[in-house]
Design an enzyme around this catalytic site. Structure first.
Site, short mmCIF file in Angstrom:
data_model
loop_
_atom_site.label_atom_id
_atom_site.label_comp_id
_atom_site.label_asym_id
_atom_site.label_seq_id
_atom_site.Cartn_x
_atom_site.Cartn_y
_atom_site.Cartn_z
N HIS A 39 -2.79 14.22 -6.79
CA HIS A 39 -3.47 14.20 -5.50
C HIS A 39 -4.87 14.79 -5.62
O HIS A 39 -5.42 15.33 -4.65
CB HIS A 39 -2.66 14.93 -4.42
CG HIS A 39 -1.42 14.18 -4.01
ND1 HIS A 39 -1.44 13.17 -3.09
CD2 HIS A 39 -0.13 14.30 -4.41
CE1 HIS A 39 -0.20 12.70 -2.93
NE2 HIS A 39 0.60 13.36 -3.74
N SER A 59 9.41 -13.46 -8.90
CA SER A 59 9.64 -12.19 -9.58
C SER A 59 11.10 -12.10 -9.99
O SER A 59 12.00 -12.27 -9.16
CB SER A 59 9.31 -11.01 -8.65
OG SER A 59 9.77 -9.80 -9.23
N LEU A 92 5.69 5.37 -10.96
CA LEU A 92 5.06 5.08 -12.25
C LEU A 92 4.08 3.91 -12.12
O LEU A 92 3.70 3.29 -13.10
CB LEU A 92 6.12 4.77 -13.31
CG LEU A 92 7.12 5.88 -13.60
CD1 LEU A 92 8.10 5.45 -14.68
CD2 LEU A 92 6.42 7.18 -14.00
N SER A 112 3.00 -1.06 -8.67
CA SER A 112 2.06 -1.88 -7.90
C SER A 112 0.71 -1.98 -8.61
O SER A 112 0.13 -3.07 -8.71
CB SER A 112 1.87 -1.31 -6.48
OG SER A 112 1.41 0.02 -6.52
N GLU A 124 -5.82 -2.67 -3.17
CA GLU A 124 -4.77 -1.84 -2.58
C GLU A 124 -5.26 -1.16 -1.30
O GLU A 124 -4.53 -1.05 -0.32
CB GLU A 124 -4.28 -0.81 -3.60
CG GLU A 124 -3.10 -0.01 -3.09
CD GLU A 124 -1.99 0.16 -4.11
OE1 GLU A 124 -0.99 0.80 -3.75
OE2 GLU A 124 -2.11 -0.34 -5.23
N ASP A 180 -4.48 5.41 -10.80
CA ASP A 180 -3.41 4.54 -11.30
C ASP A 180 -3.98 3.32 -12.00
O ASP A 180 -3.62 3.00 -13.13
CB ASP A 180 -2.50 4.10 -10.16
CG ASP A 180 -1.74 5.26 -9.54
OD1 ASP A 180 -1.84 6.38 -10.07
OD2 ASP A 180 -1.04 5.03 -8.54
N TYR A 202 1.47 9.77 2.44
CA TYR A 202 0.33 9.77 1.52
C TYR A 202 -0.99 9.70 2.28
O TYR A 202 -1.90 10.51 2.07
CB TYR A 202 0.46 8.58 0.56
CG TYR A 202 -0.65 8.45 -0.46
CD1 TYR A 202 -0.51 9.00 -1.73
CD2 TYR A 202 -1.83 7.79 -0.16
CE1 TYR A 202 -1.52 8.88 -2.67
CE2 TYR A 202 -2.84 7.67 -1.09
CZ TYR A 202 -2.68 8.21 -2.34
OH TYR A 202 -3.68 8.11 -3.26
#
Length: 393
Positions: A34, A67, A127, A130, A162, A174, A224
């Site tokens: 964070h 998927s 992990l 996305s 995102e 990420d 978040y």
């Protein structure tokens, strides 16, 4: 793996020419949680688990997605024109968001594609499944359509997608860790400037273990965005007293000097975590350079305590996983990793203690939580690639 995925692709979409195979890793953050949206430093690495993609360009504008992780949904169809989020087929919002983001940068995707995905990252584990899909999609678009973008561009495009297509106000860590991954190295990244360096991970006699709580979480429906807003409000209050651009500009002494500018006790705690965690990350990387793995582990432990007490993003599952890890002889350090509210922990464990760690922590976790966790002994891998050019796994 590659041959099986191509066979599945042809079963779903039919055989044809120029079917290409790709891979993008997941990531784990060793310390610096964070901090990426607070102008601080992070220390993630890419993993050898991630997302596989099989793709073929179409002559029309149709998008067909499948998927293997969500096979019950079947083939989901869309178009490259008028791209917008679809709540009914939400996993496709990640590849579609990247296509949209390319268009926002003047690189419009004018032809459709067939795309099959398979991920061996636990879904909702923290992990970065996305972000892995986002970077993978960007890499595929670059390869299929010849767009002139660097891997660092792919990270920024993925983050933009995102933030603005999927509505999750994530930082850059990420996507950057995945796009810029390097085997056996972590990335010491200043998120304020995107200056980075690769740091060799010399864990002689130790392994990295990811412990998945199996409590599913999604960034969009977690707290978040609330935490980010609290930090932004705290920063604005601090800026009335000192000329800083981000919380990452402060050290502990400076924070103590100015923290009274923050008018809410909760916001003080949030900002304190961001400041102290950034300083922990700086010290942790220095410890690794000095081959002081003991200090690195102690800083990991302190990171978890701060995430639990000041940032309040852990919860009983993550706390149980970490607290049980701390009890095992041979654990050098353990902490939650990712956004929190479920997901995974990361631990550095001496090789001779790995089996005992999995058995002991697994048993205690199931007894206390009521369901089992999963454990992965992971290796540090490279960034995205086209599998045609390397040996298939």
């Amino acid at each position: 793996m590659q041959e099986k995925l191509i066979a599945k692709f042809e079963e779903i979409f039919g055989a044809g020419a120029d079917v290409r195979s790709y891979f993008a890793p997941g990531r784990v953050n060793l310390i610096g949680e964070h901090t990426d949206y607070n102008g601080g430093h992070v220390f993630p690495c890419a993993l050898t688990i991630g997302t596989y993609g099989i793709a073929r360009k179409r002559e029309d504008k149709k998008l067909r997605f499948y998927s293997m992780n969500f096979d019950k949904l079947g083939v989901l169809e869309s178009s490259v024109e008028g791209l917008k989020p679809d709540n009914a087929a939400n996993w496709t919002n990640y590849p579609k968001g990247v296509m949209w983001a390319f268009g926002e940068r003047g690189m419009k995707v004018t032809q459709g594609m067939d795309l099959l995905l398979y991920g061996n990252i636990p879904n909702g584990s923290g992990l970065s499944s996305s972000a892995s899909v986002e970077v993978l999609t960007g890499y595929i678009l670059r390869d299929l359509f010849g767009f002139s973008v660097t891997n660092q561009d792919l990270a920024l495009i993925g983050q933009y997608a995102e933030n603005n297509f999927n509505g999750v106000n994530c930082g850059i860590m990420d996507q950057f860790a995945i796009a810029m991954g390097k085997a056996d190295h972590a990335i010491f990244l200043d998120t304020a400037t995107l200056h980075y360096e690769y740091a060799p991970l010399k864990l002689d006699g130790a392994k990295i273990i990811i412990s998945c709580t199996n409590k599913k979480r999604g960034l969009g429906d977690s707290k978040y965005n609330e935490r980010r807003a609290e930090c932004e409000a705290a920063l604005a209050e601090l800026q009335t007293q000192t000329n800083i651009r981000s919380l990452g500009d402060l050290d502990e002494k400076q924070f103590a000097q100015y923290q009274n500018a923050i008018k809410d006790e909760t916001r003080i705690k949030r900002a304190k975590h961001a400041v102290y965690e950034n300083q922990r990350t700086l010290r942790a990387v220095e410890a690794l350079k000095n081959q002081d793995l003991k200090l690195f582990g102690e800083l990991m432990n302190a990171s978890h305590v701060s995430l639990r007490d000041d940032y309040e993003v852990t919860g009983k599952e993550l706390d149980t996983m970490v607290e049980e890890a701390w009890k095992v002889d041979g654990v050098i350090g353990s902490r939650m990793t990712g956004a929190g509210f479920g997901g995974c922990t990361v631990s550095i464990v001496k090789e001779e203690a790995v089996d005992a760690f999995i058995a002991q922590v697994g048993k205690a976790y199931k007894e206390k939580i009521g369901y089992a966790g999963d454990f992965y002994v992971v290796e540090i891998g490279d960034g995205p690639c086209r599998l045609d050019t390397i040996k298939a796994n």
